[in-house]
Write a protein that holds these residues in place. Sequence first.
Motif, short mmCIF file in Angstrom:
data_model
loop_
_atom_site.label_atom_id
_atom_site.label_comp_id
_atom_site.label_asym_id
_atom_site.label_seq_id
_atom_site.Cartn_x
_atom_site.Cartn_y
_atom_site.Cartn_z
N THR A 45 9.97 -1.61 2.62
CA THR A 45 8.22 -2.61 2.64
C THR A 45 7.89 -1.25 2.42
OG1 THR A 45 7.96 -2.01 4.51
CG2 THR A 45 8.99 -4.23 4.09
N VAL A 46 6.49 -1.08 1.64
CA VAL A 46 5.77 -0.09 1.32
C VAL A 46 5.29 0.42 2.66
CG1 VAL A 46 3.63 1.01 0.61
CG2 VAL A 46 5.20 -0.34 -1.09
N ALA A 47 5.48 -0.36 3.40
CA ALA A 47 4.79 0.52 4.88
C ALA A 47 6.60 1.13 5.39
CB ALA A 47 4.99 -0.62 5.42
N ASP A 48 7.59 0.96 5.88
CA ASP A 48 8.39 1.67 5.81
C ASP A 48 8.38 2.98 5.04
OD1 ASP A 48 9.23 -0.50 6.74
OD2 ASP A 48 10.88 -1.45 5.85
N MET A 49 8.03 2.90 3.88
CA MET A 49 8.68 4.12 3.24
C MET A 49 7.07 5.58 3.41
SD MET A 49 10.91 3.42 0.69
CE MET A 49 10.28 4.13 -1.30
N ARG A 50 5.79 4.57 3.36
CA ARG A 50 5.05 5.18 4.23
C ARG A 50 5.00 5.73 5.43
NH1 ARG A 50 0.84 1.85 3.69
NH2 ARG A 50 0.45 2.63 1.34
N ARG A 51 5.87 5.01 6.67
CA ARG A 51 6.45 5.87 7.87
C ARG A 51 6.89 6.88 8.19
NH1 ARG A 51 5.41 0.89 9.16
NH2 ARG A 51 7.59 0.33 9.06
N GLN A 52 7.84 6.49 6.61
CA GLN A 52 8.87 7.84 6.61
C GLN A 52 8.80 9.10 6.29
OE1 GLN A 52 12.77 6.53 4.82
NE2 GLN A 52 13.49 8.72 4.99
N TYR A 53 7.99 8.58 4.70
CA TYR A 53 7.09 10.31 3.78
C TYR A 53 6.58 10.74 4.07
CZ TYR A 53 12.19 8.59 1.52
OH TYR A 53 12.69 8.84 1.08
N GLY A 54 4.96 9.74 4.37
CA GLY A 54 3.47 10.46 5.45
C GLY A 54 2.18 9.34 3.89
N MET A 55 3.07 8.76 2.68
CA MET A 55 2.40 9.03 1.62
C MET A 55 3.15 8.02 0.97
SD MET A 55 1.07 12.15 -0.77
CE MET A 55 0.47 10.70 -1.97
N VAL A 56 2.88 7.00 -0.22
CA VAL A 56 3.56 6.75 -1.19
C VAL A 56 2.91 6.91 -2.51
CG1 VAL A 56 3.81 4.36 -1.78
CG2 VAL A 56 3.87 4.98 0.46
#
Length: 78
Positions: A45-56
Amino acid sequence: MFTPSQTLAWDTVRSSKKRLVQELAPCMKSDPPVTRCLHEPAQKTVADMRRQYGMVCKLESSISDYYEVSKEGEVLMG
C-alpha cells in the motif's frame, strides 16, 4: 511539476502544510492497448511504501496520443 499530460505529486513532509499522497483507488479492468492499469508492487500500500522509504511520489499520465508501429516498421499516428 505539471504538464498537460503528466502530473507529479509527492509527500510534502518538511513543509508547514503537510500533504500526503493518498491511497490509490482500485484499478479499472486493464484492456490493452486502450487501457492499462498496473499497481506494482501489488501487495504494498502507499502507507507501506511511506514506512519503507519515508515519502511517496505519484506520477499520473493521461496521454491520449500514441504511436502504432506496423509489422513492416512503419510508424502510424494513433
